[in-house]
Design a protein around this motif. Sequence first.
Motif, short mmCIF file in Angstrom:
data_model
loop_
_atom_site.label_atom_id
_atom_site.label_comp_id
_atom_site.label_asym_id
_atom_site.label_seq_id
_atom_site.Cartn_x
_atom_site.Cartn_y
_atom_site.Cartn_z
N VAL A 1 38.88 1.37 -19.85
CA VAL A 1 38.66 3.23 -20.10
C VAL A 1 38.98 4.40 -19.51
O VAL A 1 38.68 4.14 -17.92
CB VAL A 1 36.39 2.66 -20.87
N ILE A 2 40.08 5.01 -19.73
CA ILE A 2 40.09 6.62 -18.72
C ILE A 2 39.53 7.79 -19.98
O ILE A 2 39.28 7.55 -21.13
CB ILE A 2 41.75 6.15 -19.57
N ALA A 3 38.44 7.83 -18.78
CA ALA A 3 36.70 8.84 -19.57
C ALA A 3 37.45 10.44 -18.91
O ALA A 3 38.00 10.33 -17.56
CB ALA A 3 36.09 8.37 -19.45
N TYR A 4 37.94 11.23 -20.13
CA TYR A 4 38.06 12.84 -19.63
C TYR A 4 36.51 13.31 -19.31
O TYR A 4 35.74 13.70 -20.65
CB TYR A 4 38.78 13.18 -20.25
N GLU A 5 36.51 14.28 -18.13
CA GLU A 5 35.20 15.34 -17.96
C GLU A 5 35.15 15.64 -18.08
O GLU A 5 35.86 15.98 -16.51
CB GLU A 5 33.89 13.69 -17.61
N VAL A 6 34.84 17.12 -18.74
CA VAL A 6 34.85 18.73 -17.70
C VAL A 6 33.87 18.74 -17.05
O VAL A 6 33.49 19.03 -15.81
CB VAL A 6 35.18 19.70 -18.61
N ASP A 7 32.92 17.96 -17.13
CA ASP A 7 31.67 18.70 -16.02
C ASP A 7 31.34 17.67 -14.29
O ASP A 7 31.33 16.26 -15.31
CB ASP A 7 30.03 18.39 -17.39
N PRO A 8 31.62 17.74 -13.88
CA PRO A 8 31.20 17.16 -12.41
C PRO A 8 29.79 16.77 -12.59
O PRO A 8 30.06 15.35 -11.95
CB PRO A 8 31.26 18.66 -11.00
N ARG A 9 29.16 16.91 -12.76
CA ARG A 9 27.74 16.22 -12.78
C ARG A 9 28.00 14.96 -13.68
O ARG A 9 27.21 13.95 -12.80
CB ARG A 9 26.38 16.86 -13.24
N MET A 10 28.31 14.93 -14.80
CA MET A 10 28.10 13.70 -15.12
C MET A 10 29.58 13.08 -14.81
O MET A 10 28.92 11.66 -15.22
CB MET A 10 29.15 13.92 -16.88
N VAL A 11 30.29 13.08 -14.42
CA VAL A 11 31.25 12.71 -13.76
C VAL A 11 29.75 11.45 -12.33
O VAL A 11 30.77 10.52 -12.70
CB VAL A 11 32.29 12.89 -13.07
N VAL A 12 29.62 12.76 -11.61
CA VAL A 12 28.66 11.98 -10.59
C VAL A 12 27.95 10.64 -11.50
O VAL A 12 27.88 9.66 -11.01
CB VAL A 12 28.01 13.14 -9.92
N ALA A 13 27.19 10.89 -12.58
CA ALA A 13 25.58 9.99 -13.20
C ALA A 13 26.82 9.03 -13.78
O ALA A 13 26.43 7.41 -12.99
CB ALA A 13 25.64 10.75 -14.80
N LEU A 14 28.44 8.89 -14.44
CA LEU A 14 28.60 8.14 -14.31
C LEU A 14 29.33 7.13 -13.45
O LEU A 14 29.50 6.31 -13.21
CB LEU A 14 29.79 8.32 -15.81
N ASN A 15 29.72 7.55 -12.25
CA ASN A 15 30.62 6.93 -11.10
C ASN A 15 29.12 6.40 -10.89
O ASN A 15 29.29 5.14 -10.48
CB ASN A 15 30.66 7.93 -10.29
N LYS A 16 27.90 6.55 -10.54
CA LYS A 16 26.29 5.88 -10.19
C LYS A 16 26.36 5.12 -10.84
O LYS A 16 25.66 3.75 -10.44
CB LYS A 16 25.24 6.65 -10.50
N ARG A 17 26.65 4.79 -12.45
CA ARG A 17 26.33 4.23 -13.37
C ARG A 17 27.19 2.51 -13.69
O ARG A 17 26.45 1.74 -14.04
CB ARG A 17 25.94 4.70 -14.84
N VAL A 18 28.17 2.84 -12.78
CA VAL A 18 28.95 1.61 -13.44
C VAL A 18 29.51 1.48 -11.87
O VAL A 18 29.73 -0.09 -11.97
CB VAL A 18 30.88 2.27 -13.76
N ARG A 19 29.04 1.87 -10.93
CA ARG A 19 29.42 1.21 -9.59
C ARG A 19 29.10 0.19 -9.15
O ARG A 19 29.99 -0.65 -8.51
CB ARG A 19 28.92 2.20 -8.59
N ASP A 20 27.40 -0.71 -9.87
CA ASP A 20 27.56 -1.66 -9.59
C ASP A 20 26.85 -2.53 -10.35
O ASP A 20 26.99 -4.14 -10.59
CB ASP A 20 26.02 -1.71 -8.67
N THR A 21 28.08 -2.49 -11.36
CA THR A 21 28.26 -3.67 -12.58
C THR A 21 30.01 -3.93 -12.38
O THR A 21 30.58 -3.46 -11.83
CB THR A 21 28.30 -2.54 -13.52
N PRO A 22 29.87 -4.72 -13.75
CA PRO A 22 31.12 -5.90 -13.60
C PRO A 22 32.60 -4.81 -13.83
O PRO A 22 33.88 -5.00 -13.85
CB PRO A 22 31.51 -7.09 -13.87
#
Length: 317
Positions: free
Chosen positions: A72-93
């Motif tokens: 999945v290639i996700a385009y996000e303009v809001d840097p806060r959302m980028v941080v949140a999404l990175n945190k969400r997937v960080r420790d997942t497969p």
Amino acid sequence: MPKPTSSSIMTTSARVGGFALTKSHGQHLLNNPLVIDNIITKSEIRPSDTIIEIGPGTGNLTMRLLEKAAKVIAYEVDPRMVVALNKRVRDTPYAKKLQIIQGDFLKAELPRFDLCVANCPYNISSGIVFKLLAHTPIPRHFVLMFQKEFSMRLAAKPGETFYSRISVNTQLLAKVQHLIKVPRTCFTPPPKVDSSVVKITPLTPRPSIPLLEWDGLMKVIFNRKNKTIRSIFNQKVTKKAIEAKHLKLCESLKVKPHDDPVSVALEVIDKLESTPTPSRGRSSEKASMRAAKLDLTQLQNMLNAFMEKGISFKDDE
């Protein structure tokens, strides 16, 4: 930009650091997981697919896409959302399957992809559709959520209220199918309008038609779609544009221009109006053409007839 989530705003805010949603980004959180399930089902994702998502937000739709796709290639303009999404997937497969690109989707150079599945920002809906449709190689299809009225315009047929320039421009290049109605009550906070999900399947191969000439003609006749095309061509602004574009075309081709290109254009209209069609048989009566009633075949025939006479509609680049 509707942001899918199965939790409330308070839960989402706590998880991403308590930041406020941004109205300018249209951040409404989808609070109905059944809608997300339906989107996933309708998207017909294959395990080998690369999917583009526009505006992933905190990632509830993203996580479901990652379960099904190769990437999945996700385009996000809001840097806060980028941080949140990175945190969400960080420790997942799924961490290695997700690429997040921060920035404006419309300005991005897109890689090869198979599908686009997204909840789209209303203010750039048209730009998203035509950027996706212009992509090469041609993707399989797009499953996109838009404002309800915009979705209705995409799928509208001749004679329907929402039939418009964007209807014919989209349907020239793709098949459009309405999939899901999404009431505003499915979002927190609720937007001012309802939404709809559509499936857009690009035609392959693309139609062989000069797209700039096509779009130029559509701009002229759909500006007042219920007026007769003859009356539109008799307006001063239209006459002036026809004359200027005809002269420019003839100069580029090094051929002699018509003395009166507007009269030539009107003759083309008169001939088309006198040509029998399945709807009016072989009646000798002329039927005044209006853009609101013309289908794609009739519109393409019209453009071809104008071009044969050297009447151009292409806007200056």
